[in-house]
Motif scaffolding. Structure first.
Motif, mmCIF file in Angstrom:
data_model
loop_
_atom_site.group_PDB
_atom_site.id
_atom_site.type_symbol
_atom_site.label_atom_id
_atom_site.label_comp_id
_atom_site.label_asym_id
_atom_site.label_seq_id
_atom_site.Cartn_x
_atom_site.Cartn_y
_atom_site.Cartn_z
ATOM 1 N N MET A 1 0.846 -1.200 0.000
ATOM 2 C CA MET A 1 0.000 0.000 0.000
ATOM 3 C C MET A 1 0.877 1.243 0.000
ATOM 4 N N SER A 2 0.358 2.348 -0.525
ATOM 5 C CA SER A 2 1.129 3.578 -0.637
ATOM 6 C C SER A 2 1.319 4.219 0.740
ATOM 7 N N GLU A 3 2.531 4.665 1.023
ATOM 8 C CA GLU A 3 2.803 5.347 2.286
ATOM 9 C C GLU A 3 2.089 6.691 2.344
ATOM 10 N N VAL A 4 1.961 7.343 1.188
ATOM 11 C CA VAL A 4 1.259 8.633 1.145
ATOM 12 C C VAL A 4 -0.201 8.438 1.529
ATOM 13 N N ALA A 68 -8.479 -0.801 -6.321
ATOM 14 C CA ALA A 68 -9.844 -1.237 -6.021
ATOM 15 C C ALA A 68 -10.072 -1.314 -4.512
ATOM 16 N N VAL A 69 -9.085 -1.836 -3.779
ATOM 17 C CA VAL A 69 -9.223 -1.951 -2.318
ATOM 18 C C VAL A 69 -9.280 -0.567 -1.668
ATOM 19 N N LEU A 74 -12.253 4.259 0.666
ATOM 20 C CA LEU A 74 -12.626 5.669 0.507
ATOM 21 C C LEU A 74 -14.142 5.842 0.535
ATOM 22 N N ARG A 75 -14.854 4.905 -0.110
ATOM 23 C CA ARG A 75 -16.321 5.016 -0.095
ATOM 24 C C ARG A 75 -16.867 4.929 1.333
ATOM 25 N N GLU A 76 -16.249 4.081 2.155
ATOM 26 C CA GLU A 76 -16.670 3.994 3.556
ATOM 27 C C GLU A 76 -16.373 5.293 4.300
ATOM 28 N N TYR A 77 -15.185 5.854 4.070
ATOM 29 C CA TYR A 77 -14.838 7.115 4.725
ATOM 30 C C TYR A 77 -15.773 8.238 4.297
#
Length: 220
Positions: A1-4, A68-69, A74-77
């Motif tokens: 996963m991206s650190e940013v 996709a994950v 993001l949709r949940e947030y």
């Protein structure tokens, strides 16, 4: 996963938890304190929306399986943040019915925007795949053209070699004819030399006989 993405996610989670606490405590306030607390919550919501936009941009720049994950998270947030917005509206509005209607409208718009974003993401993925396929087709076409040019060059070289072989064959045929003529001439010369030898030998024999006869008659 991206650190940013993880960094923005930590900031958002902390901010979201803080906003939830403020929404719970603002119901106990009144007057100017309530307004000030609501202003703080709205400022926090704007900051949270900014973090979500940054997370969305970062997620869309990653590999499809990771993207996709992250988009699902993001949709949940976004859904959680919409709940916070709804709570702030209920707290700050004096007409609950209007607030409920606005929540329904915003929920429908959010769903439409989510669907549109997903469709846009799929369209971008499809366009990217088509672009890669187009590049592969162009590369294959260029390779085919290079192969065709190489084949034409080889055929041209083979044609030149064939012409050279035909010319050499013609030259050898001419040389063979010249050798044949030379053999015939040598054979004729050999026959003439042999005939001349017999003639000369005959003349010599006749002369010897004539000389012998002349000497015999003189001595006699």
């Amino acid at each position: 996963m991206s650190e940013v993405f993880e960094g923005h996610e930590r900031q958002y989670c902390e901010l979201s938890a803080n906003l939830s606490k403020k929404c719970t405590s603002v119901g106990l306030l009144d007057g100017e304190q309530k307004k000030q607390k609501i202003s703080e919550i709205k400022a926090g919501i704007e900051e949270a929306e900014s973090l979500l936009r940054k997370m969305d941009l970062e997620a869309r720049s990653l590999q499809p399986n990771v993207k996709a994950v992250l988009l699902a998270k993001l949709r949940e947030y976004k859904s959680d943040l919409n709940n916070v917005k709804s709570a702030v509206k209920r707290i700050s509005s004096a007409n609950p019915n209007m607030v409920a209607r606005d929540e329904l409208l915003e929920s429908g718009m959010a769903d439409a925007l989510t669907v549109s974003a997903d469709q846009r993401a799929r369209l971008m993925t499809t366009t990217e795949r088509l672009g890669k396929s187009s590049v592969r087709i162009k590369d294959s076409r260029a390779t085919m053209l290079e192969t065709e040019e190489l084949g034409v060059s080889i055929l041209h070289d083979l044609h030149q070699q064939r012409q050279s072989l035909l010319h050499a064959h013609t030259t050898l045929h001419g040389v063979d004819e010249n050798i044949g003529r030379s053999k015939r001439i040598m054979a004729n010369m050999s026959r003439r030399m042999s005939r001349n030898k017999w003639i000369i030998g005959g003349i010599v024999v006749v002369l010897v006989i004539a000389i012998a006869l002349i000497l015999y008659f003189k001595l006699k």
